[in-house]
Write a protein that holds these residues in place. Sequence first.
Motif, short mmCIF file in Angstrom:
data_model
loop_
_atom_site.label_atom_id
_atom_site.label_comp_id
_atom_site.label_asym_id
_atom_site.label_seq_id
_atom_site.Cartn_x
_atom_site.Cartn_y
_atom_site.Cartn_z
N CYS A 122 9.34 -7.15 14.73
CA CYS A 122 10.21 -7.86 13.78
C CYS A 122 9.69 -9.23 13.38
CB CYS A 122 11.62 -8.00 14.36
SG CYS A 122 12.48 -6.44 14.50
N HIS A 123 8.64 -9.72 14.06
CA HIS A 123 8.08 -11.02 13.70
C HIS A 123 6.95 -10.91 12.70
CE1 HIS A 123 10.64 -13.20 16.42
NE2 HIS A 123 10.39 -12.27 17.34
N GLY A 124 6.69 -9.70 12.22
CA GLY A 124 5.82 -9.57 11.07
C GLY A 124 6.58 -10.13 9.88
N MET A 125 5.88 -10.43 8.82
CA MET A 125 6.56 -11.04 7.67
C MET A 125 7.38 -9.99 6.91
SD MET A 125 3.70 -13.71 6.38
CE MET A 125 2.37 -12.53 6.48
N ILE A 126 8.57 -10.39 6.50
CA ILE A 126 9.47 -9.51 5.77
C ILE A 126 9.64 -10.10 4.38
CG2 ILE A 126 11.75 -8.45 5.71
CD1 ILE A 126 11.87 -8.87 8.78
N GLN A 127 8.76 -9.68 3.46
CA GLN A 127 8.76 -10.19 2.09
C GLN A 127 9.78 -9.42 1.27
OE1 GLN A 127 4.46 -9.40 1.95
NE2 GLN A 127 4.31 -11.40 0.96
N LEU A 128 10.77 -10.12 0.75
CA LEU A 128 11.85 -9.46 0.03
C LEU A 128 11.37 -8.74 -1.22
CD1 LEU A 128 14.69 -12.11 0.42
CD2 LEU A 128 14.09 -10.19 1.92
N ASP A 129 10.42 -9.33 -1.93
CA ASP A 129 9.93 -8.67 -3.15
C ASP A 129 9.16 -7.39 -2.83
OD1 ASP A 129 7.98 -10.33 -1.98
OD2 ASP A 129 7.08 -10.91 -3.89
N ILE A 130 8.41 -7.40 -1.73
CA ILE A 130 7.67 -6.20 -1.36
C ILE A 130 8.63 -5.12 -0.84
CG2 ILE A 130 5.84 -5.25 0.11
CD1 ILE A 130 4.94 -7.23 -2.16
N VAL A 131 9.64 -5.53 -0.08
CA VAL A 131 10.65 -4.56 0.36
C VAL A 131 11.31 -3.92 -0.85
CG1 VAL A 131 12.82 -4.25 1.61
CG2 VAL A 131 11.05 -5.74 2.57
N ALA A 132 11.61 -4.72 -1.87
CA ALA A 132 12.23 -4.17 -3.08
C ALA A 132 11.30 -3.18 -3.77
CB ALA A 132 12.61 -5.31 -4.02
N ASN A 133 10.00 -3.46 -3.78
CA ASN A 133 9.06 -2.54 -4.40
C ASN A 133 9.01 -1.22 -3.64
OD1 ASN A 133 7.24 -2.08 -6.54
ND2 ASN A 133 5.50 -2.54 -5.23
N VAL A 134 9.02 -1.28 -2.31
CA VAL A 134 9.07 -0.06 -1.50
C VAL A 134 10.41 0.65 -1.73
CG1 VAL A 134 9.03 0.90 0.83
CG2 VAL A 134 7.47 -0.96 0.23
N GLY A 135 11.48 -0.13 -1.85
CA GLY A 135 12.79 0.46 -2.14
C GLY A 135 12.78 1.22 -3.45
N LEU A 136 12.13 0.66 -4.45
CA LEU A 136 12.01 1.35 -5.74
C LEU A 136 11.23 2.65 -5.57
CD1 LEU A 136 12.48 1.38 -8.80
CD2 LEU A 136 10.37 0.05 -9.03
N ARG A 156 0.84 -1.20 0.00
CA ARG A 156 0.00 0.00 0.00
C ARG A 156 0.87 1.25 0.00
NH1 ARG A 156 -2.29 1.38 4.92
NH2 ARG A 156 -2.12 -0.81 5.48
N SER A 157 1.93 1.23 0.77
CA SER A 157 2.83 2.39 0.85
C SER A 157 3.55 2.62 -0.47
CB SER A 157 3.85 2.19 1.97
OG SER A 157 3.19 2.12 3.21
N ALA A 158 4.06 1.54 -1.06
CA ALA A 158 4.77 1.68 -2.34
C ALA A 158 3.85 2.27 -3.40
CB ALA A 158 5.32 0.33 -2.80
N TYR A 159 2.67 1.70 -3.56
CA TYR A 159 1.78 2.17 -4.62
C TYR A 159 1.25 3.56 -4.32
CZ TYR A 159 2.32 -2.41 -6.58
OH TYR A 159 2.87 -3.53 -7.12
N SER A 160 1.07 3.90 -3.05
CA SER A 160 0.65 5.27 -2.72
C SER A 160 1.74 6.26 -3.09
CB SER A 160 0.33 5.38 -1.23
OG SER A 160 -0.80 4.61 -0.90
N MET A 161 3.00 5.93 -2.77
CA MET A 161 4.09 6.84 -3.12
C MET A 161 4.22 6.99 -4.64
SD MET A 161 7.05 6.43 -0.20
CE MET A 161 7.63 4.86 -0.72
N PHE A 162 4.12 5.86 -5.37
CA PHE A 162 4.18 5.96 -6.83
C PHE A 162 3.05 6.86 -7.34
CE2 PHE A 162 6.07 1.45 -6.84
CZ PHE A 162 7.36 1.91 -7.00
N GLY A 163 1.85 6.67 -6.81
CA GLY A 163 0.70 7.46 -7.25
C GLY A 163 0.86 8.94 -6.96
#
Length: 168
Positions: free
Chosen positions: A69-83, A7-14
């Motif tokens: 820190c025990h929430g899930m850390i999805q590498l692909d989603i982190v990369a999307n937020v990184g982008l 949600r954060s990644a797509y909001s920032m892109f938008g």
Amino acid sequence: NGDLGQRSAYSMFGWMNYYRYTGDPAAIAHVTLIADLLLQHCQTDDSHPWPRFLISVPTHGVPYGKCDCHGMIQLDIVANVGLALVQAYQTIGETRWLDAAKHWGDLLANNCNRDPRFPPWNRYANPEDAPWSDMQTGGVGLILEFLDALMRLGYMGADNAIVGARDA
């Protein structure tokens, strides 16, 4: 909050697209609030095996508090937020966001499996906290897009580790 990373990644892109087409400075305020929230409240601590890395699916802990820190850390989603952070840096110029993105890229490069018989990354930085398979499939494309964005800015990581990870 299970979709906070996406949600954060797509909001920032938008908001960045909106700013590019309208020039409305309110968009910058929204991007800033989102990026700062993520960096201040949604990263692992320094003692975590992936230190200062986004907790992309903060489903554990208390609402409206620092992410657990025990929430899930999805590498692909982190990369999307990184982008999204890289694009926000390019649009707004806030170096803290680029610094965080570089750090996440370094962690992805350092944790890349370069054995061609296996995927370069698993799905999670913390598979012990994920209730399903850790197999990374199409999400590797998001990781590659993120690493390519860092490389376009001239950031290759220590000893070209980001290039090596992207090539793996």
